[in-house]
Design a protein around this motif. Structure first.
Motif, PDB file in Angstrom:
ATOM      1  N   ASP A  52      -4.315   0.510   3.254  1.00 36.59           N
ATOM      2  CA  ASP A  52      -2.873   0.680   3.870  1.00 36.59           C
ATOM      3  C   ASP A  52      -2.362  -0.719   4.291  1.00 36.59           C
ATOM      4  N   ASP A  65       2.027   5.244   9.471  1.00 39.45           N
ATOM      5  CA  ASP A  65       2.715   6.216   8.586  1.00 39.45           C
ATOM      6  C   ASP A  65       1.848   7.186   8.021  1.00 39.45           C
ATOM      7  N   PHE A  66       1.363   8.369   8.527  1.00 40.88           N
ATOM      8  CA  PHE A  66       0.486   9.106   7.979  1.00 40.88           C
ATOM      9  C   PHE A  66       0.757   9.851   6.683  1.00 40.88           C
ATOM     10  N   ASP A  67       2.192  10.061   6.656  1.00 40.85           N
ATOM     11  CA  ASP A  67       2.625  10.592   5.507  1.00 40.85           C
ATOM     12  C   ASP A  67       2.544   9.577   4.295  1.00 40.85           C
ATOM     13  N   LYS A  68       2.779   8.323   4.561  1.00 39.92           N
ATOM     14  CA  LYS A  68       2.396   7.269   3.491  1.00 39.92           C
ATOM     15  C   LYS A  68       1.053   7.116   2.967  1.00 39.92           C
ATOM     16  N   ALA A  70      -1.189   9.545   3.328  1.00 38.14           N
ATOM     17  CA  ALA A  70      -1.516  10.815   2.577  1.00 38.14           C
ATOM     18  C   ALA A  70      -1.279  10.648   1.034  1.00 38.14           C
ATOM     19  N   GLU A  71       0.259  10.122   0.859  1.00 36.29           N
ATOM     20  CA  GLU A  71       0.662   9.776  -0.398  1.00 36.29           C
ATOM     21  C   GLU A  71      -0.088   8.904  -1.348  1.00 36.29           C
ATOM     22  N   LYS A  74      -3.430  10.493  -2.102  1.00 37.95           N
ATOM     23  CA  LYS A  74      -3.411  11.259  -3.293  1.00 37.95           C
ATOM     24  C   LYS A  74      -3.279  10.597  -4.618  1.00 37.95           C
TER      25      LYS A  74
END
Length: 100
Positions: A52, A65-68, A70-71, A74
């Motif tokens: 990242d 940015d944990f959401d980014k 995670a995306e 995935k």
């Protein structure tokens, strides 16, 4: 800024890993997707955090940015699941790359 972020992550990781783990190296250009998916979650998380940072722009604010992540995780998992023989860096170039 990017170098400072990567240095901070590297120092933090080094301080938290055991002496045995500190001797391990992961060459993401030779590590296959299959091998990556077989690693324990701690190692995978560290590699994903590094990726990242690697694929962020030089002037990106120092925000985790944990959401980014995670995306991206995935997308990388899906790619690696379909292409187990590809290197992790090849997979990351495809799903996270920004022209590097």
């Amino acid at each position: 800024m990017k170098r400072l972020l990567m240095l901070t992550v590297a120092v933090t990781v080094s301080a938290t890993l055991s002496a045995q783990a500190q001797k391990q190296q992961f060459d993401l250009s030779t590590l296959t997707c299959k091998q990556f998916l077989e690693y324990n979650r701690d190692n995978m998380s560290l590699m994903l955090m590094w990726l990242d940072g690697y694929y962020s722009e030089d002037d990106t604010p120092p925000i985790v940015d944990f959401d980014k992540m995670a995306e991206n995780s995935k997308k990388l998992g899906e790619y690696c699941g379909k292409n187990p023989g590809h290197s992790v860096i090849t997979a990351a170039d495809k799903v996270m790359g920004n022209g590097k």
